[in-house]
Design a protein around this motif. Sequence first.
Motif, PDB file in Angstrom:
ATOM      1  N   ALA A  95       0.833  -1.205   0.000  1.00  0.00           N
ATOM      2  CA  ALA A  95       0.000   0.000   0.000  1.00  0.00           C
ATOM      3  C   ALA A  95       0.868   1.255   0.000  1.00  0.00           C
ATOM      4  O   ALA A  95       0.704   2.139  -0.850  1.00  0.00           O
ATOM      5  CB  ALA A  95      -0.936  -0.009   1.204  1.00  0.00           C
ATOM      6  N   VAL A  96       1.819   1.319   0.931  1.00  0.00           N
ATOM      7  CA  VAL A  96       2.667   2.515   1.029  1.00  0.00           C
ATOM      8  C   VAL A  96       3.514   2.674  -0.229  1.00  0.00           C
ATOM      9  O   VAL A  96       3.577   3.760  -0.821  1.00  0.00           O
ATOM     10  CB  VAL A  96       3.568   2.440   2.290  1.00  0.00           C
ATOM     11  N   GLY A  97       4.137   1.572  -0.659  1.00  0.00           N
ATOM     12  CA  GLY A  97       5.006   1.639  -1.827  1.00  0.00           C
ATOM     13  C   GLY A  97       4.259   2.045  -3.085  1.00  0.00           C
ATOM     14  O   GLY A  97       4.702   2.908  -3.837  1.00  0.00           O
ATOM     15  N   ALA A  98       3.102   1.434  -3.311  1.00  0.00           N
ATOM     16  CA  ALA A  98       2.337   1.717  -4.525  1.00  0.00           C
ATOM     17  C   ALA A  98       1.813   3.153  -4.514  1.00  0.00           C
ATOM     18  O   ALA A  98       1.879   3.863  -5.518  1.00  0.00           O
ATOM     19  CB  ALA A  98       1.177   0.731  -4.668  1.00  0.00           C
ATOM     20  N   LEU A  99       1.324   3.579  -3.351  1.00  0.00           N
ATOM     21  CA  LEU A  99       0.787   4.942  -3.241  1.00  0.00           C
ATOM     22  C   LEU A  99       1.886   5.963  -3.510  1.00  0.00           C
ATOM     23  O   LEU A  99       1.712   6.888  -4.314  1.00  0.00           O
ATOM     24  CB  LEU A  99       0.204   5.136  -1.829  1.00  0.00           C
ATOM     25  N   ALA A 100       3.034   5.773  -2.841  1.00  0.00           N
ATOM     26  CA  ALA A 100       4.147   6.717  -2.991  1.00  0.00           C
ATOM     27  C   ALA A 100       4.632   6.731  -4.439  1.00  0.00           C
ATOM     28  O   ALA A 100       4.805   7.794  -5.035  1.00  0.00           O
ATOM     29  CB  ALA A 100       5.289   6.347  -2.055  1.00  0.00           C
ATOM     30  N   GLY A 101       4.832   5.553  -5.015  1.00  0.00           N
ATOM     31  CA  GLY A 101       5.363   5.483  -6.369  1.00  0.00           C
ATOM     32  C   GLY A 101       4.402   6.038  -7.398  1.00  0.00           C
ATOM     33  O   GLY A 101       4.799   6.736  -8.320  1.00  0.00           O
TER      34      GLY A 101
END
Lengths: 276, 313
Positions: A95-101
């Motif tokens: 979730a964090v990685g996809a949102l940030a990227g």
Amino acid sequence: MWVRAWRKFLRNKLAVLSGIFVVLLILTAFVGPFLLPYTYDGVDYAAVYQGPSLKHWFGTDELGRDILSRLVYSLRTAMTVAFGAESITLVAGVAVGALAGYMGGRVDNLLMRFTDIMFAFPSFLFNVMLIAVMGRGMLTIFIAIGLTSWVGLARLVRAEVLKIKSREFVEAGHAMGASHWDIVTRYILPNVLGPIIVTMSFGVPGAMMTESALSLIGMGVAPPAPSFGALITAGQRFVLSYPHMLLWPALIFAFTLLAFTWMGDGLRDAFDPRDQ
Amino acid sequence: MGELLRVEGLKKHFTKGRQTLKAVDGITFDIRRGECLGLVGESGSGKSTAARAILRLHEPTAGKVTFEGKDFLKMDGPQLREMRRQMQIVFQDPFSSLVPHWSAGANIIEPLRVHKIGTQQEREEEVLRLMELVGLNTKAIGTFPHEFSGGQQQRIGIARALALKPKFLVCDEPVSALDVSIQAQILNLLQSLQEELGLTYLFIAHNLGVVEHISHRVAVMYLGQIMELAETEELFHHTLHPYSQALMSAVPRIDVDQKRERIHLSGEIPSPLNPPSGCSFHPRCPVARPECKAERPVLRDVGSGHWVACHLV
């Protein structure tokens, strides 16, 4: 991509063997307790410190408890903790990685600085603190491990998403009017699945190690519930007189960790994009 | 021919820190219904960015895009989605433009799924029809993108772009990544599709030969601006802008009677981060005058729809 990765994995004998062993371990952890003649906390003062025998395959400990039973339950504890922690890692990391990227800009900056802080903080200390605050228990332990181990996955997913989102098929998706949710979940993330699986398969032994390390310092699952860490700690006290008490838990634990790691190695090679 | 799309003063600037990159710096043109407008320029001239800004794949910094009289840039939500059906794009890299983990059929059906057009069965029939339309074997419906050749991949990309029955198609260098022998096939396909379906093209290329073959009119871009725009015939035979002349002199010709001198441009295209003053072409222009350095020439009509941005014309 899946077929090719699978074929490549099958060619790696060590990885396949480890994979089979991992499946057996998982089965043992789930089904084993129902097949055992002894419970993990069944005390028998008539049979303490016994070496391996037909009755007790792996011997008994200082309270006459069956070591095999305790090992099977330890395996169960280790699996529960590892898979529980990995689920948290998976959800939070992706979730964090996809949102940030995907979002980039300010959202990316904010999330990644937070990730950096988590990364910089000694994770074992953080685990100990969390358990001290929330109390001992299986749930606490895997929440604690999960909360510290998502960081690496988040960074990996972000990097992959950044790379893929500039590919033209993502632009094609925007051009036809696909929603952001569709684009992230159907266009981008399936391409990151390989690296995610690899990270997870290395994460499982990592979580098991952390759990046993916590047991070693007395912050693991509460006794009499067994865990590899607790068994090894107990065993090393009697190692000179009754070496079987340390030998079996240490061996089984080592093989469990090795199997997951070798399987992870195989998966990593299978998903390596460099030779596709 | 009526006007289908109008672009006015379109700008796309990218800002990083204190620097601003003016990739597209105020371009104005119209595209008529059923025509093919070629857009040429060197790499870094902003052609692709211009196309993406028109389709709002990159949100434009300023300017106006009117499609069938409606202001496209003001739209959002369902209205924007609906409008996207009318305008599709074919990309340069045919493999990268397809979702790699989906079969050819899944890639082509996707726009229909996104817009919830028809039942599953109708969609599947439509995919077969589209595959036939672009010259693909319908047996390859379950085959994955990496198993196709570049030309076939581009056909899949074209089929997907046509699935929504758009009126306007941006072709972003659709043949430059392909083998020369395949280029002609794809160009002919695009041309016959245009006639058959009454499509309007914005055709981007850096190869003038390709553009001459397919375009009705051509616009020449340099450093984010349009330098010259005219009917293809007119542009190729009465080239007015010194930059276009240099480009034209590089096109290989078979006719020997027409003696032409190759104009060599010195240096590289300047950085759009720090564009030259006045006319952006003046540092490389063989006939530049002092006023070229001082003042930016405007794009003006010099007669019969031939537009040029040059002080000397």
